[in-house]
Scaffold this active site. Structure first.
Site, PDB file in Angstrom:
ATOM      1  N   PHE A 155      45.505  33.040  49.010  1.00 38.17           N
ATOM      2  CA  PHE A 155      45.998  32.694  47.670  1.00 38.17           C
ATOM      3  C   PHE A 155      44.956  31.958  46.832  1.00 38.17           C
ATOM      4  O   PHE A 155      45.292  31.390  45.799  1.00 38.17           O
ATOM      5  CB  PHE A 155      47.274  31.845  47.789  1.00 38.17           C
ATOM      6  CG  PHE A 155      48.402  32.577  48.462  1.00 38.17           C
ATOM      7  CD1 PHE A 155      49.133  33.544  47.780  1.00 38.17           C
ATOM      8  CD2 PHE A 155      48.715  32.330  49.792  1.00 38.17           C
ATOM      9  CE1 PHE A 155      50.158  34.242  48.405  1.00 38.17           C
ATOM     10  CE2 PHE A 155      49.742  33.026  50.434  1.00 38.17           C
ATOM     11  CZ  PHE A 155      50.467  33.979  49.735  1.00 38.17           C
ATOM     12  N   LEU A 156      43.705  31.922  47.280  1.00 36.59           N
ATOM     13  CA  LEU A 156      42.719  31.142  46.519  1.00 36.59           C
ATOM     14  C   LEU A 156      42.512  31.718  45.123  1.00 36.59           C
ATOM     15  O   LEU A 156      42.709  32.904  44.886  1.00 36.59           O
ATOM     16  CB  LEU A 156      41.389  31.066  47.273  1.00 36.59           C
ATOM     17  CG  LEU A 156      40.595  32.338  47.584  1.00 36.59           C
ATOM     18  CD1 LEU A 156      39.911  32.907  46.373  1.00 36.59           C
ATOM     19  CD2 LEU A 156      39.589  32.053  48.670  1.00 36.59           C
ATOM     20  N   LYS A 210      52.157  38.290  49.356  1.00 37.49           N
ATOM     21  CA  LYS A 210      50.926  38.226  48.547  1.00 37.49           C
ATOM     22  C   LYS A 210      51.077  39.041  47.255  1.00 37.49           C
ATOM     23  O   LYS A 210      50.740  38.565  46.159  1.00 37.49           O
ATOM     24  CB  LYS A 210      49.743  38.757  49.371  1.00 37.49           C
ATOM     25  CG  LYS A 210      48.453  38.896  48.589  1.00 37.49           C
ATOM     26  CD  LYS A 210      47.949  37.565  48.071  1.00 37.49           C
ATOM     27  CE  LYS A 210      46.914  37.764  46.987  1.00 37.49           C
ATOM     28  NZ  LYS A 210      46.441  36.520  46.411  1.00 37.49           N
ATOM     29  N   ILE A 256      51.437  30.749  31.128  1.00 40.98           N
ATOM     30  CA  ILE A 256      52.201  31.194  29.954  1.00 40.98           C
ATOM     31  C   ILE A 256      51.303  31.192  28.709  1.00 40.98           C
ATOM     32  O   ILE A 256      51.771  30.974  27.606  1.00 40.98           O
ATOM     33  CB  ILE A 256      53.482  30.348  29.734  1.00 40.98           C
ATOM     34  CG1 ILE A 256      53.149  28.870  29.608  1.00 40.98           C
ATOM     35  CG2 ILE A 256      54.482  30.596  30.849  1.00 40.98           C
ATOM     36  CD1 ILE A 256      54.323  28.032  29.100  1.00 40.98           C
ATOM     37  N   TYR A 257      50.026  31.430  28.940  1.00 40.03           N
ATOM     38  CA  TYR A 257      49.097  31.527  27.801  1.00 40.03           C
ATOM     39  C   TYR A 257      48.958  32.984  27.362  1.00 40.03           C
ATOM     40  O   TYR A 257      48.697  33.862  28.192  1.00 40.03           O
ATOM     41  CB  TYR A 257      47.718  31.005  28.185  1.00 40.03           C
ATOM     42  CG  TYR A 257      47.678  29.502  28.347  1.00 40.03           C
ATOM     43  CD1 TYR A 257      47.338  28.692  27.276  1.00 40.03           C
ATOM     44  CD2 TYR A 257      47.995  28.908  29.566  1.00 40.03           C
ATOM     45  CE1 TYR A 257      47.311  27.321  27.406  1.00 40.03           C
ATOM     46  CE2 TYR A 257      47.975  27.536  29.706  1.00 40.03           C
ATOM     47  CZ  TYR A 257      47.637  26.737  28.625  1.00 40.03           C
ATOM     48  OH  TYR A 257      47.623  25.383  28.761  1.00 40.03           O
ATOM     49  N   GLY A 259      46.759  35.837  25.584  1.00 42.38           N
ATOM     50  CA  GLY A 259      45.304  35.984  25.555  1.00 42.38           C
ATOM     51  C   GLY A 259      44.885  37.428  25.408  1.00 42.38           C
ATOM     52  O   GLY A 259      45.656  38.280  24.952  1.00 42.38           O
ATOM     53  N   GLY A 263      42.481  39.984  33.886  1.00 46.55           N
ATOM     54  CA  GLY A 263      41.532  40.866  34.561  1.00 46.55           C
ATOM     55  C   GLY A 263      41.286  40.354  35.960  1.00 46.55           C
ATOM     56  O   GLY A 263      42.178  39.782  36.585  1.00 46.55           O
ATOM     57  N   CYS A 266      42.072  40.973  41.272  1.00 43.54           N
ATOM     58  CA  CYS A 266      43.365  40.952  41.965  1.00 43.54           C
ATOM     59  C   CYS A 266      44.542  41.412  41.118  1.00 43.54           C
ATOM     60  O   CYS A 266      45.209  42.382  41.477  1.00 43.54           O
ATOM     61  CB  CYS A 266      43.629  39.548  42.499  1.00 43.54           C
ATOM     62  SG  CYS A 266      42.467  39.104  43.800  1.00 43.54           S
ATOM     63  N   LYS A 329      37.460  35.073  33.818  1.00 42.23           N
ATOM     64  CA  LYS A 329      37.999  33.747  33.519  1.00 42.23           C
ATOM     65  C   LYS A 329      36.877  32.728  33.699  1.00 42.23           C
ATOM     66  O   LYS A 329      35.820  33.071  34.242  1.00 42.23           O
ATOM     67  CB  LYS A 329      39.203  33.427  34.407  1.00 42.23           C
ATOM     68  CG  LYS A 329      38.890  33.248  35.882  1.00 42.23           C
ATOM     69  CD  LYS A 329      40.160  32.805  36.598  1.00 42.23           C
ATOM     70  CE  LYS A 329      39.895  32.549  38.058  1.00 42.23           C
ATOM     71  NZ  LYS A 329      41.075  32.102  38.779  1.00 42.23           N
TER      72      LYS A 329
HETATM   73  N1  LIG Z   1      38.789  37.514  44.996  1.00 35.13           N
HETATM   74  C1  LIG Z   1      39.922  36.856  45.011  1.00 35.13           C
HETATM   75  O1  LIG Z   1      40.161  35.970  44.194  1.00 35.13           O
HETATM   76  C2  LIG Z   1      40.962  37.165  46.043  1.00 35.13           C
HETATM   77  C3  LIG Z   1      42.023  36.266  46.238  1.00 35.13           C
HETATM   78  C4  LIG Z   1      42.982  36.562  47.199  1.00 35.13           C
HETATM   79  C5  LIG Z   1      42.905  37.734  47.931  1.00 35.13           C
HETATM   80  N2  LIG Z   1      41.875  38.602  47.693  1.00 35.13           N
HETATM   81  C6  LIG Z   1      41.813  39.822  48.520  1.00 35.13           C
HETATM   82  O2  LIG Z   1      40.864  39.598  49.545  1.00 35.13           O
HETATM   83  C7  LIG Z   1      40.153  40.808  49.839  1.00 35.13           C
HETATM   84  C8  LIG Z   1      38.663  40.579  49.641  1.00 35.13           C
HETATM   85  O3  LIG Z   1      38.429  40.281  48.273  1.00 35.13           O
HETATM   86  P1  LIG Z   1      37.008  39.755  47.756  1.00 35.13           P
HETATM   87  O4  LIG Z   1      37.173  39.462  46.321  1.00 35.13           O
HETATM   88  O5  LIG Z   1      36.499  38.694  48.684  1.00 35.13           O
HETATM   89  O6  LIG Z   1      36.135  41.089  47.974  1.00 35.13           O
HETATM   90  P2  LIG Z   1      34.586  41.314  47.672  1.00 35.13           P
HETATM   91  O7  LIG Z   1      34.468  42.673  47.134  1.00 35.13           O
HETATM   92  O8  LIG Z   1      34.029  40.151  46.919  1.00 35.13           O
HETATM   93  O9  LIG Z   1      33.911  41.279  49.130  1.00 35.13           O
HETATM   94  C9  LIG Z   1      34.177  42.203  50.135  1.00 35.13           C
HETATM   95  C10 LIG Z   1      33.008  42.180  51.121  1.00 35.13           C
HETATM   96  O10 LIG Z   1      33.343  42.975  52.269  1.00 35.13           O
HETATM   97  C11 LIG Z   1      32.154  43.628  52.696  1.00 35.13           C
HETATM   98  N3  LIG Z   1      32.497  44.745  53.569  1.00 35.13           N
HETATM   99  C12 LIG Z   1      32.980  45.962  53.240  1.00 35.13           C
HETATM  100  N4  LIG Z   1      33.143  46.711  54.355  1.00 35.13           N
HETATM  101  C13 LIG Z   1      32.787  45.935  55.406  1.00 35.13           C
HETATM  102  C14 LIG Z   1      32.751  46.136  56.814  1.00 35.13           C
HETATM  103  N5  LIG Z   1      33.129  47.283  57.379  1.00 35.13           N
HETATM  104  N6  LIG Z   1      32.314  45.117  57.590  1.00 35.13           N
HETATM  105  C15 LIG Z   1      31.923  43.951  57.042  1.00 35.13           C
HETATM  106  N7  LIG Z   1      31.941  43.706  55.717  1.00 35.13           N
HETATM  107  C16 LIG Z   1      32.366  44.678  54.901  1.00 35.13           C
HETATM  108  C17 LIG Z   1      31.481  44.019  51.390  1.00 35.13           C
HETATM  109  O11 LIG Z   1      30.109  44.310  51.586  1.00 35.13           O
HETATM  110  C18 LIG Z   1      31.707  42.750  50.552  1.00 35.13           C
HETATM  111  O12 LIG Z   1      30.654  41.827  50.737  1.00 35.13           O
HETATM  112  C19 LIG Z   1      40.749  41.868  48.914  1.00 35.13           C
HETATM  113  O13 LIG Z   1      41.774  42.532  49.598  1.00 35.13           O
HETATM  114  C20 LIG Z   1      41.332  41.049  47.774  1.00 35.13           C
HETATM  115  O14 LIG Z   1      42.399  41.698  47.155  1.00 35.13           O
HETATM  116  C21 LIG Z   1      40.902  38.335  46.793  1.00 35.13           C
END
Ligand SMILES: NC(=O)c1ccc[n+]([C@@H]2O[C@H](COP(=O)([O-])OP(=O)(O)OC[C@H]3O[C@@H](n4cnc5c(N)ncnc54)[C@H](O)[C@@H]3O)[C@@H](O)[C@H]2O)c1
Length: 449
Positions: A155-156, A210, A256-257, A259, A263, A266, A329
């Site tokens: 949830f970060l 999630k 509730i903004y 804008g 984007g 997520c 953001k």
């Molecule tokens: N970014 C967010 O704020 C956030 C918050 C909550 C949940 N999520 C979820 O967490 C997941 C990851 O998001 P993210 O933003 O960190 O993704 P990201 O695209 O920033 O990073 C994904 C990483 O995984 C690596 N990767 C791909 N295939 C791989 C493999 N086989 N072995 C090892 N590494 C591999 C890629 O090279 C990349 O560095 C997604 O499902 C996303 O929906 C993201």
């Protein structure tokens, strides 16, 4: 504990670093060799406040390492996280190829009993697919090694990710195995010393939690954008409305903004993926589809305001537009699905030139758009005003909040500000002699003489 994390993106890198910071031994695996090499040399590829020193210190202390060698990292891990991307497929569903590739790799190399923790955002039922994939790969090797697959959605918030990881408001763990909960409880104990914040549930509910969280937040934003649209037409100010409803604790102040549209990596994809899942299972996702449609339309709104002001898209040809903010953001360099991308494409299509500044996302913008004559990436907000006709604020970075409006008036040839995040007081901007357009601020729209 010995922890292995697949994926060193926003989620994997922050999680791994925070786990190392509280004393665990963490191996981060990524298939991106350049990223791994950079991280081993202290180069943090993303902008996330507070992350870089933590990566450096924990790496130096020997608790955090980065590798492309999945085999040895799997051999060490008693807890193995999957934190790779789940981008949208063409039909809006979550593309699980990276998650399942990691599951396959784990099955190929698992040497000791382990808890496999899925942190990627995945549709309900994915834990079963991960379990089957690992089991098949183990069976093909003739190996009989016990493992659990647990859902532990993340949830970060980008921009405050380290803080969220260190002080989580809840940790959702989906499993029906008490031993796995116990293991994760011990792993996360340093983060929840003041009171228990673990919410244990079955795997499927955790996976759905999630999506429900992100869809709810996106819904609040689209709702306010729809109210903004009404406000604009009826001559009301959505900012006043926001203040009028936020004090109701049942509604609350967050998200509730109005804008320029949400984007990031997520909300857009998760709303679409949940809608896709709903349709697949025979539910009509009327609300989710509307949330997505409102947002898609909202991303056009800044451009529409500009067209309205100038009197047609053709009148933007040859204009130079200063753009403040490119990231989706503040406090991040992430431009995935950012509202700025739609605006820039529309400005370019109508023959305008863009002079943009973002405190962190310039490198990312260059990676996305490449070098082009109609984009100048400036190294300061003031530099974007040089020869500009109009200013558009797309991301509400703190440093954009109190400009000298007198200077803006003198710098902008057309003396007009488009405020995509409602950061300015219309009266103050107008008093300086500028036309002001916000989002849903019907009463404050000033038509130039
Ligand atoms: N970014 C967010 O704020 C956030 C918050 C909550 C949940 N999520 C979820 O967490 C997941 C990851 O998001 P993210 O933003 O960190 O993704 P990201 O695209 O920033 O990073 C994904 C990483 O995984 C690596 N990767 C791909 N295939 C791989 C493999 N086989 N072995 C090892 N590494 C591999 C890629 O090279 C990349 O560095 C997604 O499902 C996303 O929906 C993201």
């Amino acid at each position: 504990m010995d922890v292995t994390i697949f994926g060193t993106g926003y989620v994997g890198l922050v999680t791994g670093t925070c786990l190392a910071e509280v004393g665990h031994h963490v191996d981060c695996v990524d298939v991106d060799a350049a990223k791994v090499e950079g991280l081993e040399n202290g180069v943090v590829p993303i902008h996330e406040p507070g992350l870089e020193p933590l990566v450096r210190d924990n790496h130096a202390a020997g608790r955090l390492s980065f590798t492309t060698d999945a085999r040895s990292a799997i051999a060490r891990g008693e807890v193995i996280f999957i934190a790779v991307g789940t981008p949208p497929d063409e039909d809006g569903s979550a593309d699980l190829q990276y998650v399942l590739a990691v599951a396959e790799t784990i099955g190929l190399h698992l040497q000791r009993p382990a808890v496999i923790v899925n942190k990627s955002t995945v549709p309900v039922g994915t834990a079963d697919r991960v379990r089957d994939t690992i089991a098949r790969a183990l069976a093909a090797r003739g190996a009989d090694i016990a493992f659990d697959v647990v859902s532990n959605p993340e949830f970060l918030k980008e921009g405050d990710a380290v803080n969220d990881c260190m002080r989580p408001d809840r940790i959702v763990i989906g499993t029906d195995n008490p031993a796995a909960i116990d293991k994760l409880r011990r792993l996360y104990a340093p983060f929840i010393r003041s009171h228990d914040r673990i919410v244990a549930m079955d795997v499927r509910s955790a996976e759905l939690t999630k999506y429900a969280a992100n869809a709810m937040l996106a819904t609040k934003i689209s709702f306010m954008n729809e109210v903004a649209c009404i406000a604009e037409q009826v001559g009301a100010d959505v900012e006043m409305v926001r203040q009028g409803i936020g004090s109701d604790p049942r509604i609350g102040w967050h998200f509730i903004y109005a804008g320029a549209g949400y984007g990031g990596s997520c909300f857009p994809k998760d709303v679409q993926a949940l809608a896709h899942s709903a349709r697949r299972h025979g539910c009509a996702p009327r609300l989710l589809e509307a949330v997505d449609a409102v947002n898609e339309a909202q991303k056009n709104h800044l451009f529409e305001l500009m067209v309205r002001h100038y009197g047609g898209p053709e009148t933007l040809r040859g204009k130079t537009v200063a753009v403040w903010g490119l990231a989706f953001k503040p406090d991040t360099d992430d431009m995935r699905a950012a509202a700025s991308r739609r605006l820039l494409e529309q400005l370019w299509a109508s023959g305008a030139k863009v002079q943009a500044y973002d405190p962190e996302a310039s490198r990312e913008a260059l990676r996305i758009f490449g070098g082009r004559d109609d984009l100048v990436l400036c190294d300061a907000a003031s530099a974007t005003l040089d020869g500009a006709d109009a200013l558009v604020v797309v991301t509400e970075w703190k440093q954009f909040r109190s400009p000298d409006f007198g200077e803006l008036r003198d710098a902008l040839r057309d003396r007009v500000v488009f405020d995509g995040r409602n950061v300015y007081e219309p009266a103050e901007v107008e008093a300086a002699g500028l036309a002001y357009y916000g989002i849903g601020r019907g009463r404050s729209v000033v038509r130039p003489e």
